[in-house]
Design an enzyme around this catalytic site. Structure first.
Site, mmCIF file in Angstrom:
data_model
loop_
_atom_site.group_PDB
_atom_site.id
_atom_site.type_symbol
_atom_site.label_atom_id
_atom_site.label_comp_id
_atom_site.label_asym_id
_atom_site.label_seq_id
_atom_site.Cartn_x
_atom_site.Cartn_y
_atom_site.Cartn_z
ATOM 1 N N ALA A 113 5.637 4.429 2.491
ATOM 2 C CA ALA A 113 6.660 5.076 3.226
ATOM 3 C C ALA A 113 6.415 5.124 4.487
ATOM 4 O O ALA A 113 7.709 5.497 5.094
ATOM 5 C CB ALA A 113 5.291 6.612 2.898
ATOM 6 N N GLY A 172 0.936 -0.841 0.022
ATOM 7 C CA GLY A 172 -0.438 -0.469 -0.285
ATOM 8 C C GLY A 172 0.956 0.752 0.020
ATOM 9 O O GLY A 172 1.906 0.993 0.476
ATOM 10 N N CYS A 173 0.680 2.685 -0.385
ATOM 11 C CA CYS A 173 0.990 3.712 -0.342
ATOM 12 C C CYS A 173 1.780 4.316 1.341
ATOM 13 O O CYS A 173 2.762 4.630 1.738
ATOM 14 C CB CYS A 173 0.240 4.412 -1.020
ATOM 15 S SG CYS A 173 -1.910 4.764 -0.342
ATOM 16 N N PHE A 174 0.484 4.121 1.937
ATOM 17 C CA PHE A 174 1.028 4.939 3.475
ATOM 18 C C PHE A 174 2.460 3.362 3.674
ATOM 19 O O PHE A 174 3.149 4.144 4.495
ATOM 20 C CB PHE A 174 -0.573 4.708 4.414
ATOM 21 C CG PHE A 174 -0.481 5.968 4.060
ATOM 22 C CD1 PHE A 174 0.324 7.607 4.552
ATOM 23 C CD2 PHE A 174 -2.533 6.534 3.820
ATOM 24 C CE1 PHE A 174 -0.050 8.597 4.852
ATOM 25 C CE2 PHE A 174 -2.420 7.515 4.217
ATOM 26 C CZ PHE A 174 -1.569 8.866 4.318
ATOM 27 N N ALA A 175 1.873 2.320 3.674
ATOM 28 C CA ALA A 175 2.503 1.067 3.965
ATOM 29 C C ALA A 175 4.394 1.176 3.228
ATOM 30 O O ALA A 175 5.033 1.146 3.988
ATOM 31 C CB ALA A 175 1.539 -0.002 3.723
#
Length: 328
Positions: A144, A139-142
């Site tokens: 970062a 995932g994107c937040f994961a």
């Protein structure tokens, strides 16, 4: 004049090409030297040119969306969360086809029939990704947050972590919602899914495999007044000197082409339109803050999917991903 090898060696298809991550893949793969796009799949927009949905693709790709998938060497699943499993259940895919899922269906439970999905964060799983046939894109937040914490996790230095992160409107997908409408999003900011974001379990699953202690991640995500990008700040307690933490991060990512540790303050525009993650660390007393920034549609989704494809196929990791940030 520099000669470019135009030979395409592998065929690719995109399921859910009408969404933001699907259209980003079209932009990337249209210029990839080793890939030829065979079909763009969409049930809701079948019969429509992709360039009619995304006019910026008019000079890049004129393919017509279809609801009839074909056999290909590489298949990207760009479907809403929880729909990849259903699509694979209802459609025949060859065992030797590389399947890269950009949803969250296989990030925590990686098995589907005879497929074992490898978690596709290249900075920790590069060996496992080489030659893989099933990849669960993070995932994107994961992405970062993990990149901001992994070096500390490897040293067993994580315990209580407080993270805030702000994301652009494209992170919510293409479908119009009240919180993505311009009149709501413009000049506005809000927190959402406080302490309950779906990426927390995904993050902890990876971090605990490195860290010797139990980790508590307290994550507060924010909606930002911009289209794309993610900026996170993770606060931890540590007695280690700032210079030693910086060196730890530089050593950890020394061989990684898409992660940059900066001694200067970072900003979002350094990464927008790139597959890069930039990290900056600050410290006061026994409290350190690790900032990280990525483009949610590239390093947080489609760019990382191409990076994973390159690794799985044995190509140079950065092929098709030498992108310039949008600075102005």
């Amino acid at each position: 004049m520099i000669e470019i090898n135009q030979k395409k060696t592998k065929t690719a298809g995109i399921i859910g090409a009408n969404g933001y991550t699907g259209s980003e893949l079209v932009r990337l793969l249209a210029f990839h030297p080793h890939v030829s796009l065979s079909f763009l799949y969409s049930r809701s927009n079948s019969g429509t040119k992709i360039s009619d949905l995304y006019p910026d693709l008019a000079t890049v790709c004129e393919m017509v969306l279809t609801d009839q998938p074909q056999e290909v060497d590489i298949l990207f699943l760009c479907l809403p969360h929880k729909e990849s499993y259903n699509w694979l259940s209802q459609n025949q895919v060859k065992d030797d086809t590389l399947v890269i899922d950009l949803g969250n269906d296989f990030r925590l439970e990686g098995n589907f029939k005879n497929r074992n999905f490898i978690y596709g964060l290249p900075e920790i799983n590069k060996k496992q990704l080489s030659g893989a046939k099933s990849i669960a894109n993070p995932g994107c937040f994961a992405t970062a947050i993990q990149l901001a914490l992994l070096p500390l996790a490897e040293k067993g230095s994580l315990n209580e972590v407080y993270t805030t992160g702000i994301t652009g409107s494209t992170g919510a997908g293409q479908s119009l919602q009240a919180t993505t409408h311009f009149t709501w999003r413009n000049d506005n900011i809000s927190a959402y899914k406080t302490l309950t974001h779906q990426h927390v379990d995904e993050i902890l699953q990876q971090l605990v495999s490195f860290n010797s202690n139990e980790i508590n991640l307290n994550f507060v995500p924010w909606r930002g007044d911009f289209a794309r990008g993610i900026f996170t700040s993770s606060t931890v307690k540590t007695v280690v000197e700032l210079s030693d933490i910086e060196q730890l991060f530089k050593d950890f990512y020394a061989e990684e082409p898409f992660v940059k540790v900066s001694e200067k303050a970072i900003d979002l525009k350094q990464v927008v339109n790139t597959n890069r993650c930039v990290i900056h660390i600050e410290k006061s007393g026994n409290v350190a803050v690790i900032h990280s920034a990525i483009d949610n549609l590239l390093k947080g989704a489609s760019g990382q999917a191409v990076q994973n494809m390159n690794i799985a196929m044995g190509w140079e990791e950065n092929v098709g991903l030498n992108l310039k940030p949008v600075a102005f």
